[in-house]
Write a protein that holds these residues in place. Structure first.
Motif, short mmCIF file in Angstrom:
data_model
loop_
_atom_site.label_atom_id
_atom_site.label_comp_id
_atom_site.label_asym_id
_atom_site.label_seq_id
_atom_site.Cartn_x
_atom_site.Cartn_y
_atom_site.Cartn_z
N PHE A 231 103.11 36.58 101.58
CA PHE A 231 103.17 36.39 103.02
C PHE A 231 104.60 36.08 103.47
O PHE A 231 105.07 36.60 104.49
CB PHE A 231 102.24 35.26 103.46
CG PHE A 231 102.39 34.93 104.92
CD1 PHE A 231 101.94 35.80 105.89
CD2 PHE A 231 103.00 33.75 105.32
CE1 PHE A 231 102.09 35.51 107.24
CE2 PHE A 231 103.15 33.45 106.67
CZ PHE A 231 102.69 34.34 107.63
N GLN A 232 105.29 35.27 102.70
CA GLN A 232 106.67 34.95 103.06
C GLN A 232 107.55 36.19 103.10
O GLN A 232 108.33 36.39 104.03
CB GLN A 232 107.24 33.92 102.07
CG GLN A 232 106.56 32.56 102.13
CD GLN A 232 107.11 31.59 101.11
OE1 GLN A 232 108.32 31.51 100.94
NE2 GLN A 232 106.23 30.88 100.43
N GLU A 233 107.38 37.05 102.09
CA GLU A 233 108.16 38.29 102.06
C GLU A 233 107.74 39.22 103.18
O GLU A 233 108.58 39.83 103.86
CB GLU A 233 107.99 38.98 100.70
CG GLU A 233 108.52 40.41 100.62
CD GLU A 233 110.00 40.55 100.93
OE1 GLU A 233 110.43 41.70 101.20
OE2 GLU A 233 110.74 39.54 100.91
N GLY A 234 106.44 39.36 103.41
CA GLY A 234 105.95 40.24 104.47
C GLY A 234 106.43 39.80 105.84
O GLY A 234 106.80 40.64 106.68
N ARG A 239 110.09 40.43 110.52
CA ARG A 239 111.06 39.87 111.47
C ARG A 239 112.39 40.61 111.44
O ARG A 239 113.08 40.71 112.46
CB ARG A 239 111.30 38.38 111.16
CG ARG A 239 110.10 37.48 111.45
CD ARG A 239 109.78 37.43 112.93
NE ARG A 239 110.88 36.91 113.74
CZ ARG A 239 111.09 35.65 114.02
NH1 ARG A 239 110.24 34.73 113.55
NH2 ARG A 239 112.11 35.28 114.78
N SER A 240 112.76 41.13 110.27
CA SER A 240 114.05 41.82 110.15
C SER A 240 113.93 43.34 110.29
O SER A 240 114.94 44.05 110.19
CB SER A 240 114.71 41.48 108.81
OG SER A 240 113.89 41.88 107.73
#
Length: 248
Positions: A231-234, A239-240
């Motif tokens: 989830f953190q990577e997704g 966002r980027s």
């Protein structure tokens, strides 16, 4: 006969269980169902995010059970039980794999070969693939779990049509009635669906499959997802504006 007519090919996030007995149209002998189950176990235990069942022979996905062994079941009650038990166990293991499973069907797919394809989550059909479930031609029946899966996919009426008539249908008809999810001009590549699945978050794939299957603990999986590295990577990728790079 070779030790196993099934082999496992690992390529990044994809595990392929390849059926390779083209000289017999990939018909599965009684003794080979356990080899299939073993190969599926190895695929499930790998780091792959997607398990594919496919054939080395583009002319035949699987002709079903090896008919040359059927006369041996006439007087051998024990062998009948062994056959049913081994086949049922292998197909149940495919259904229980905790990651997405995909059958890529090219050429003929008959009898127990249809059961094999139905055990997967999805089926991709080559344009020249053909399908038939023919126990009525031989005076035999079909395992109950496979009949239930068939009715689930195509509905009771279409299931009855396929079973009672033992008719052959082509890829387009299989797609129309829901036996396969997609018809692809290059079935061996699985269109774009392989990359689409394999590029997604492993945590999500496993949690979503468990939820679809109605397994226990799926609410906790939903809650825990927000603390996962996936989830953190997704979220960072979203966002980027970049494609996420899930570690697996």
């Amino acid at each position: 006969m070779r030790m196993s007519m099934f082999r496992l090919e690992l390529e990044g996030p994809v595990a392929r269980v390849v059926i390779d007995r083209g000289e017999k149209r990939n018909a599965i002998p009684i003794g080979q169902w356990s080899a299939l189950e073993k190969t599926v176990n190895e695929a499930a235990a790998s780091d792959a995010r997607l398990v594919i069942i496919t054939s080395a022979d583009p002319m035949s996905f699987c002709a079903g059970a090896d008919l040359s062994e059927m006369p041996g079941l006439i007087d051998d009650v024990k062998k009948r039980h062994i056959f049913r038990g081994a086949m049922t166990s292998a197909l149940a293991r495919i259904r229980a794999v905790n990651k997405p499973t995909l059958a890529i069907v090219e050429g003929g797919c008959f009898g127990a070969g249809v059961s094999l394809a139905m055990a997967c989550d999805m089926r991709i059909a080559g344009p020249k693939s053909t399908y038939a479930i023919t126990p009525a031609r031989f005076g035999i029946s079909y395992p109950q779990p496979d009949l239930a899966r068939l009715a689930e996919l195509v509905g009771p009426g279409q299931a009855a049509r396929l079973l009672f008539t033992a008719t052959f249908i082509d890829a387009e008809e299989a797609h129309r009635i829901g036996l396969v999810e997609m018809v692809c001009g290059q079935a061996a590549t699985g269109c774009d669906i392989i990359d689409s699945i394999a590029g997604n978050a492993p945590y999500s794939l496993y949690a979503l499959k468990a939820t679809l299957a109605g397994r226990f603990g799926v609410d906790k999986r939903f809650d825990d997802a927000f603390a996962s590295a996936d989830f953190q990577e997704g979220w960072k990728a979203f966002r980027s504006g970049r494609k996420p790079d899930f570690a697996g």
